[in-house]
Design a protein around this motif. Structure first.
Motif, mmCIF file in Angstrom:
data_model
loop_
_atom_site.group_PDB
_atom_site.id
_atom_site.type_symbol
_atom_site.label_atom_id
_atom_site.label_comp_id
_atom_site.label_asym_id
_atom_site.label_seq_id
_atom_site.Cartn_x
_atom_site.Cartn_y
_atom_site.Cartn_z
ATOM 1 N N PRO A 56 0.835 -1.202 0.000
ATOM 2 C CA PRO A 56 0.000 0.000 0.000
ATOM 3 C C PRO A 56 0.876 1.260 0.000
ATOM 4 O O PRO A 56 1.998 1.240 0.496
ATOM 5 C CB PRO A 56 -0.775 -0.110 1.324
ATOM 6 C CG PRO A 56 -0.709 -1.548 1.715
ATOM 7 C CD PRO A 56 0.613 -2.044 1.196
ATOM 8 N N MET A 57 0.360 2.339 -0.566
ATOM 9 C CA MET A 57 1.066 3.626 -0.557
ATOM 10 C C MET A 57 1.228 4.132 0.875
ATOM 11 O O MET A 57 0.316 4.033 1.689
ATOM 12 C CB MET A 57 0.241 4.637 -1.364
ATOM 13 C CG MET A 57 0.703 6.080 -1.228
ATOM 14 S SD MET A 57 -0.118 7.199 -2.402
ATOM 15 C CE MET A 57 -1.802 7.214 -1.765
ATOM 16 N N SER A 58 2.425 4.696 1.186
ATOM 17 C CA SER A 58 2.622 5.353 2.480
ATOM 18 C C SER A 58 2.382 6.857 2.381
ATOM 19 O O SER A 58 1.844 7.480 3.291
ATOM 20 C CB SER A 58 4.043 5.102 3.002
ATOM 21 O OG SER A 58 4.198 3.763 3.403
ATOM 22 N N HIS A 59 2.859 7.455 1.301
ATOM 23 C CA HIS A 59 2.602 8.868 0.986
ATOM 24 C C HIS A 59 3.025 9.105 -0.452
ATOM 25 O O HIS A 59 3.403 8.147 -1.139
ATOM 26 C CB HIS A 59 3.311 9.802 1.974
ATOM 27 C CG HIS A 59 4.788 9.627 2.079
ATOM 28 N ND1 HIS A 59 5.678 10.154 1.170
ATOM 29 C CD2 HIS A 59 5.547 8.942 2.974
ATOM 30 C CE1 HIS A 59 6.916 9.818 1.515
ATOM 31 N NE2 HIS A 59 6.858 9.080 2.602
ATOM 32 N N CYS A 62 6.293 7.587 -1.491
ATOM 33 C CA CYS A 62 6.553 6.232 -0.981
ATOM 34 C C CYS A 62 5.437 5.319 -1.458
ATOM 35 O O CYS A 62 4.616 4.855 -0.668
ATOM 36 C CB CYS A 62 6.685 6.248 0.539
ATOM 37 S SG CYS A 62 7.393 4.738 1.237
ATOM 38 N N LYS A 63 5.421 5.125 -2.785
ATOM 39 C CA LYS A 63 4.375 4.318 -3.412
ATOM 40 C C LYS A 63 4.939 2.967 -3.819
ATOM 41 O O LYS A 63 6.131 2.825 -4.043
ATOM 42 C CB LYS A 63 3.867 5.040 -4.667
ATOM 43 C CG LYS A 63 3.084 6.312 -4.372
ATOM 44 C CD LYS A 63 2.656 7.002 -5.654
ATOM 45 C CE LYS A 63 1.901 8.286 -5.324
ATOM 46 N NZ LYS A 63 1.776 9.176 -6.498
#
Lengths: 392, 392
Positions: A56-59, A62-63
């Motif tokens: 999952p994407m963190s931000h 940070c994908k």
């Protein structure tokens, strides 16, 4: 064409030993677009790389790597470079990303070559290519006697050059190392090209390394590889100043173009060794080959695994005539050989050629790989984000 | 004491937005030894980091991080350094390893501080500590008007310094950026310390960066942060030569001591920014703080998440009086605030203090975190290698 699918396959020998042999597992990559399929290989820890592909994407920086690749247009070499830049920007804070991208980049080049029925090296701009002199890449024996026999074997197999690395080297006394170096020289013969690989065990200890220089000069080693970790530029430069006829080699730990450039600019190396399966793929490796040439440093591939990885690692520098030698894995595990149906065998002169065939020119062997396929399932909040796909 | 357990907890907001806000998820780390528990936090993509903690071994220099930590003796600061060196050697080819180690290193310091009933900074050798002037770290508004209001808010909350970053900055015209810079200055007031963060969007494009220098000088920015990616040392140095009163800041992307040293030695920066959650933990951050001091460069923490991470990030430089400012997250998501029961609030002078309490001095809040806990399962060949452990 748009990229429709990226599949990662974790392959492993039934038993993985605690030795410096990177061919005991593999991470194979398949990319599909417009009815074509391309293959690549990450020289990377498989499970964390799979996780970084699909997490999952963190931000915004940070994908998961796949989010910058799936659905992208792939028509030209420029598209591959553009997609690589997307991954580096969108996965800036995902440290594993460069290793993950590497296999995808190879697969995109393979796919594009198949699409245009031309070898990858022509897409990279090379009009003429040159054979390379392979060096047999092998581990030091546990004893000097074993190393002597390994050197004799390499010679018997027709190799003019051999590299000995890892195993006990650097971990015991300078005298024990000297015995190993001389055994390697004796086994390989007086006229062989002898290369020595320390596998970073001295970290950044210039004194430990300097102590071994006389023995390395005595056995006429062409290069001393990775005395230190990749970032220890100062240690490299200090050692280079006292190494005399023994040139330093390093760079396999580089995971972006900058790290390789820093080695070339600040470490005093004579040879830059690039693993296309780590640095971000063929695209970044080619940038380094060009930069090295402009700086008078010799480019060499780092390849310890399959012949798919070997073909990919040859493409970036196969058109540079002055970069003569190439790493060639001589003791790969069965799994590494099973990845492809065809192999890059030595010609009558003991030389290696990049395949004169579309893409990377290697035929994947799904049936042969089946026994090595590792079943992985990753679930997040009950949802299956990854399950080993079907191979074939 | 021997290290008995390492547990990783993936925490996430219910919805993660595509914005540059790194507090939308977190990776919390718990280490247990000898009846004590220590906590840390990796500033890292959670799922690939979990995978790198527990993955099967690939070869002798590509092992799961936990294999170098579990069962190790932990009695002293030297043990923490030794364990870090083990991880770096045994997981040399696992790129994600430095990010994974970071949270474990913090947790080991926290645990050791609790064991000896002393703050981590005393274990690091600091006899006297100093308060830091926090800067409010916030995203640029989508419009200059929004940024103006954010600047006013920061001032109203008592901040003397503020950093604006990410959002639309650097992606549009130089004029649009100039409007944003001036809005930030206007909002913050004439006497505020204004810091600008570009978030690497210019990659290594010195021309794009140089174009913005006059506006940055006009708004009297103290620093220009991350105009380029961490490795682009040449681009940094070229920009530093023309930036005049605006000093360059960078280094948050460093994932080992060498990368930070290269920034200090070769990039012409005035401020080195280190995220203890990425560089390998408090141990490596302290090495960088010492090195920066010896080279006349100011050390600043990079912290955008919880107050556990904030306490950990203060320890390495809290004893260096001349390094005055510290990053302080002012817009963290609820999850980041929920990680600890206590928080590092500003004192009457608007300053921040490292906790005068054992370890990192932060009390974890398992009950409050429950709603954010992400359920993860990783199976390899049918065997469960990771399942989210119980928190509490």
């Amino acid at each position: 064409m748009r990229i429709e699918a990226i599949d990662f396959f974790y392959l492993s020998m039934p038993e993985v030993l605690d030795i410096g042999d990177g061919s005991q597992d593999a991470l194979l990559v398949r990319v599909a677009a417009g009815g074509y399929v391309g293959w690549g290989e990450c020289e990377a820890a498989p499970l964390p790389s799979i996780a970084g592909l699909i997490c999952p994407m963190s931000h915004s920086a940070c994908k998961p790597v796949q989010s910058s690749v799936l659905g992208q247009s792939l028509e030209s070499a420029e598209d591959i470079v553009r997609i690589g830049n997307l991954v580096r920007a969108n996965s800036l804070d995902l440290l594993q990303a460069d290793h993950i991208l590497s296999g995808i980049d190879m697969a995109m080049w393979d796919l594009l070559g198949k699409r245009y029925s031309t070898p990858v090296y022509t897409l990279l701009g090379y009009k003429t290519i040159f054979p390379k002199t392979p060096y047999a890449s092998m581990l030091f024996g546990d004893t000097a006697q074993e190393t002597l026999e390994k050197g004799r074997n390499a010679r018997a197999m027709g190799y003019r050059a051999a590299k000995f690395g890892w195993g006990p080297i650097g971990l015991s006394t300078a005298q024990a190392d000297a015995d190993q170096f001389m055994a390697a020289r004796e086994g390989l013969g007086e006229d062989g090209i002898l290369l020595i690989d320390i596998g970073t065990v001295w970290k950044d200890d210039v004194a430990a390394a300097s102590q071994r220089i006389p023995a390395l000069q005595a056995c006429r080693a062409t290069w001393l590889e990775e005395p230190f970790v990749s970032g220890a530029l100062d240690a490299y430069r200090q050692l280079a100043a006292v190494a005399g006829t023994v040139k330093l080699a390093g760079g396999e730990g580089s995971h972006n173009v900058y790290m390789a450039q820093h080695m070339i600019d600040h470490a005093g190396i004579g040879y830059v060794q690039i693993d296309a399966g780590r640095i971000g793929g063929i695209s970044v490796a080619k940038q380094v080959a060009d930069y090295a040439q402009s700086k008078g440093v010799t480019y060499v591939n780092h390849t310890f695994t399959s012949h798919l990885a070997l073909s990919a690692s040859l493409q970036p520098f196969v058109g540079i005539q002055s970069d003569v030698i190439c790493e060639y894995p001589v003791e790969p595990k069965a799994l590494a050989l099973a990845i492809t149906k065809n192999h890059l065998l030595l010609d009558a002169n003991g030389q290696v050629h990049a395949p004169d065939a579309p893409g990377l020119g290697m035929e994947i062997n799904p049936t042969g790989l089946q026994p090595y396929l590792v079943d992985v399932e990753i679930r997040v909040q009950g949802k299956m984000l990854y399950k080993t796909p079907a191979l074939g």
